[in-house]
Design an enzyme around this catalytic site. Sequence first.
Site, PDB file in Angstrom:
ATOM      1  N   HIS A 185     -49.443 -11.119  24.487  1.00 19.58           N
ATOM      2  CA  HIS A 185     -49.703  -8.869  24.489  1.00 19.58           C
ATOM      3  C   HIS A 185     -49.159  -9.338  23.136  1.00 19.58           C
ATOM      4  O   HIS A 185     -47.917 -10.229  23.262  1.00 19.58           O
ATOM      5  CB  HIS A 185     -48.808  -9.017  26.144  1.00 19.58           C
ATOM      6  CG  HIS A 185     -49.347  -7.210  26.032  1.00 19.58           C
ATOM      7  ND1 HIS A 185     -48.515  -6.480  24.945  1.00 19.58           N
ATOM      8  CD2 HIS A 185     -50.643  -6.567  26.058  1.00 19.58           C
ATOM      9  CE1 HIS A 185     -48.966  -5.275  25.173  1.00 19.58           C
ATOM     10  NE2 HIS A 185     -49.765  -5.064  25.765  1.00 19.58           N
ATOM     11  N   SER A 230     -55.336  -3.056  27.514  1.00 20.19           N
ATOM     12  CA  SER A 230     -54.190  -2.394  27.661  1.00 20.19           C
ATOM     13  C   SER A 230     -53.482  -2.551  29.405  1.00 20.19           C
ATOM     14  O   SER A 230     -53.871  -2.714  30.062  1.00 20.19           O
ATOM     15  CB  SER A 230     -54.605  -0.751  28.429  1.00 20.19           C
ATOM     16  OG  SER A 230     -53.111  -0.585  28.413  1.00 20.19           O
ATOM     17  N   SER A 235     -52.244   4.620  27.174  1.00 17.75           N
ATOM     18  CA  SER A 235     -53.191   4.475  25.696  1.00 17.75           C
ATOM     19  C   SER A 235     -54.124   5.771  25.982  1.00 17.75           C
ATOM     20  O   SER A 235     -55.060   5.861  25.173  1.00 17.75           O
ATOM     21  CB  SER A 235     -53.435   3.594  24.971  1.00 17.75           C
ATOM     22  OG  SER A 235     -52.179   2.193  24.967  1.00 17.75           O
ATOM     23  N   GLU A 239     -47.348  -6.671  22.446  1.00 11.83           N
ATOM     24  CA  GLU A 239     -45.778  -6.265  22.698  1.00 11.83           C
ATOM     25  C   GLU A 239     -44.929  -7.909  22.837  1.00 11.83           C
ATOM     26  O   GLU A 239     -44.014  -7.455  22.421  1.00 11.83           O
ATOM     27  CB  GLU A 239     -45.293  -5.415  23.810  1.00 11.83           C
ATOM     28  CG  GLU A 239     -44.346  -5.277  23.715  1.00 11.83           C
ATOM     29  CD  GLU A 239     -43.452  -4.209  25.249  1.00 11.83           C
ATOM     30  OE1 GLU A 239     -42.889  -4.957  26.216  1.00 11.83           O
ATOM     31  OE2 GLU A 239     -44.675  -3.464  25.970  1.00 11.83           O
ATOM     32  N   ASN A 290     -50.660  -2.663  30.301  1.00 11.44           N
ATOM     33  CA  ASN A 290     -49.932  -1.091  31.488  1.00 11.44           C
ATOM     34  C   ASN A 290     -51.302  -0.748  32.472  1.00 11.44           C
ATOM     35  O   ASN A 290     -51.131  -0.475  33.600  1.00 11.44           O
ATOM     36  CB  ASN A 290     -48.841   0.110  30.860  1.00 11.44           C
ATOM     37  CG  ASN A 290     -50.335   1.136  30.344  1.00 11.44           C
ATOM     38  OD1 ASN A 290     -50.673   1.817  30.598  1.00 11.44           O
ATOM     39  ND2 ASN A 290     -50.622   0.769  28.850  1.00 11.44           N
ATOM     40  N   CYS A 348     -41.030   0.255  31.063  1.00  9.23           N
ATOM     41  CA  CYS A 348     -40.097   1.994  30.600  1.00  9.23           C
ATOM     42  C   CYS A 348     -39.931   3.130  31.967  1.00  9.23           C
ATOM     43  O   CYS A 348     -40.671   2.369  32.896  1.00  9.23           O
ATOM     44  CB  CYS A 348     -40.921   2.393  29.500  1.00  9.23           C
ATOM     45  SG  CYS A 348     -42.604   2.508  30.230  1.00  9.23           S
ATOM     46  N   HIS A 380     -53.865   0.398  22.412  1.00  3.14           N
ATOM     47  CA  HIS A 380     -55.277   0.066  23.176  1.00  3.14           C
ATOM     48  C   HIS A 380     -55.916   0.903  24.096  1.00  3.14           C
ATOM     49  O   HIS A 380     -56.123   1.318  25.861  1.00  3.14           O
ATOM     50  CB  HIS A 380     -54.535  -1.448  24.282  1.00  3.14           C
ATOM     51  CG  HIS A 380     -53.875  -2.381  23.790  1.00  3.14           C
ATOM     52  ND1 HIS A 380     -52.791  -3.144  24.633  1.00  3.14           N
ATOM     53  CD2 HIS A 380     -54.378  -3.549  22.767  1.00  3.14           C
ATOM     54  CE1 HIS A 380     -52.512  -4.138  24.091  1.00  3.14           C
ATOM     55  NE2 HIS A 380     -53.292  -4.627  22.448  1.00  3.14           N
ATOM     56  N   HIS A 392     -46.772  -1.329  20.138  1.00  7.02           N
ATOM     57  CA  HIS A 392     -46.104  -2.791  20.245  1.00  7.02           C
ATOM     58  C   HIS A 392     -45.623  -3.665  19.972  1.00  7.02           C
ATOM     59  O   HIS A 392     -44.343  -3.468  20.195  1.00  7.02           O
ATOM     60  CB  HIS A 392     -47.580  -3.491  20.780  1.00  7.02           C
ATOM     61  CG  HIS A 392     -48.522  -3.024  21.382  1.00  7.02           C
ATOM     62  ND1 HIS A 392     -49.572  -2.460  21.126  1.00  7.02           N
ATOM     63  CD2 HIS A 392     -48.871  -2.487  23.136  1.00  7.02           C
ATOM     64  CE1 HIS A 392     -50.526  -1.929  21.845  1.00  7.02           C
ATOM     65  NE2 HIS A 392     -50.434  -1.800  22.950  1.00  7.02           N
ATOM     66  N   CYS A 394     -48.533   8.616  27.315  1.00 11.17           N
ATOM     67  CA  CYS A 394     -46.434   8.653  27.351  1.00 11.17           C
ATOM     68  C   CYS A 394     -46.466   8.710  25.914  1.00 11.17           C
ATOM     69  O   CYS A 394     -46.765   8.942  24.568  1.00 11.17           O
ATOM     70  CB  CYS A 394     -46.390   6.926  27.936  1.00 11.17           C
ATOM     71  SG  CYS A 394     -46.150   5.191  26.170  1.00 11.17           S
TER      72      CYS A 394
END
Length: 580
Positions: free
Chosen positions: A125, A220, A264, A127, A222, A192, A43, A75, A12
């Site tokens: 996490h 990861s 990632s 983030e 996501n 996002c 990640h 993050h 991304c």
Amino acid sequence: MKVLVAKTAGFCKGVRDALEVTLGAIKNQQDGENICTFGPLIHNRQVLAMLEAKGIREVNEIEGCADRKVVIRAHGIPPETRQTLHRLGATLLDATCKRVAKVHAAIKRHARRGYYTVIVGDADHAEVIGLMGYTEGRGVVINRVEQLNELPAEWENVLLVAQTTQNEEVFQEIQEEFLKKYPKGKVKNTICDSTHERQTEVREMCSLVEAMVIVGGFHSGNTLRLAQVARECEIPTYHVETEAELNPQELAKYSRVGVSAGASTPNWLIRNVVRFLESIRPEQPEPRFSVKKTLELLAYANFSVALGAALLSAAAQALSGLPGSWTYSLMAACYVYAMHSLNIFLDRNAIQLNDPRRAEFYERWRLTFMSTSTLAVVLALGLALAHGFLPFAAMVVLVLLGSLYAVPLIIPAGWRGSSVFKIKDIPTSKTFFVPIAWACVIVLVPHLWGLRESFGPLVYASWVVFLMVLIRTTLLDLIAVQGDRIVGKETLVVLMGEVRTSRFTNAVFGLLSLSLLLGPVLGLASWFAWALIPAVAAYWWYLHVGSKRRLKEDPVFESYIEFMLIGSGALGMVWNLAAG
């Protein structure tokens, strides 16, 4: 096996930006400067291992960042951690994803007004830990709708946000119950766009395939969400980091499989998984011959690129109207084959990332490539000598420059502040030097003796060949950009970015078209220039349509790009035969 690849799979923007910051720090690193990342940059273990090989190590204890240049991970980090890093004398390079930074700002703005913050995400996490740092102690993390019942009902000012990689459906479910409990509460859907698009595409793909393979790190967030989304669609789902974790016997029962990947995950890992899946033949053995395998072999063996150079010699002859010879074509093919093969070995780090299978192919046939490249150089020099001393001298210069392109050269102390220098380290050197070399060996070297008498046609033909090969080189740079960024290869697309490079290539298309239109009118070329316009249109089509396909680093796509030059040369041969 039929494999469908998600258009949204792969890096991304936030990950690309984080890598750009880190690679920029490596490029500008001063002697004795110590660079690290506070926690894993992204990640993905494979990318982190490559960064570590370049001297960028992950530090997880904040004390270990003292007096160092520290890259803040994508993050983000809590503000207290940032302040501590400053106190420890660290120089910070902020690679926080811009979308994550916007969530920081929203939480901070509301926290100052006394709001409580409910974050939908995973409490452990990175983030979410960073987001919690902006809540001024009034934050709580949940990931199930039932957890809303545990929150105080008397809260009036309360904000609901999400970890940017959160499951869209989970957040919507929690949002609905949140507004029932807190009618005056505020909701900001901070998932996002990239996450939303990936999850939506996975849901759509699940109705088209029998199984899904999700590629990405096991840590990861996501990527885990993508696997969760696929499983919610009640379809067999395999979450892997590399193709080595896939069981071919188990997957052989499927005839149609979908592939997506986390934000990632680099393209070369996705591509390896896709190739592995495509190699599975559930009912019949893989055929000995196929168009795809043939095109792949032509690209790997550097036959396509050599043939393109040989036939462009015929196109140059048709453009200039000067006499040609099969020896001119053979000389160009030998030179291009030898330099291409040599520099692939010297620059194999980028090849390893962009196309691991090709790197393996070159390693297996290393002695063959070395011997045939040496033979090709000798033959090119011999053919040049047969046409006179001047062409021979020019070919010697071209061979030396091509051979030294990726070789460390000793430079007098003080110049550039270093004693070692490589031609390939000159920004955009590959993008422009390759077409210059092609134009010289295809057009100028064979006709050096007649340069004064035919100056205009020769310069014009060289210009057209330069522009055509420039487009070809830029296309290849665009599809190899991820590996080039990682190893620090200074191509035009790495320097300017993909969007600007695409615009630049459009401008070159326009310049080439204009040149082909005006050449015959100005008396610099034959009317064959107009016959080349369809080839230019095909080039344009491949940039705007073909290059949008997923995993376009496929050697089959590369062969198609080379065939644009081959087709132009074939037109030149037909023209020359007709002219008689």
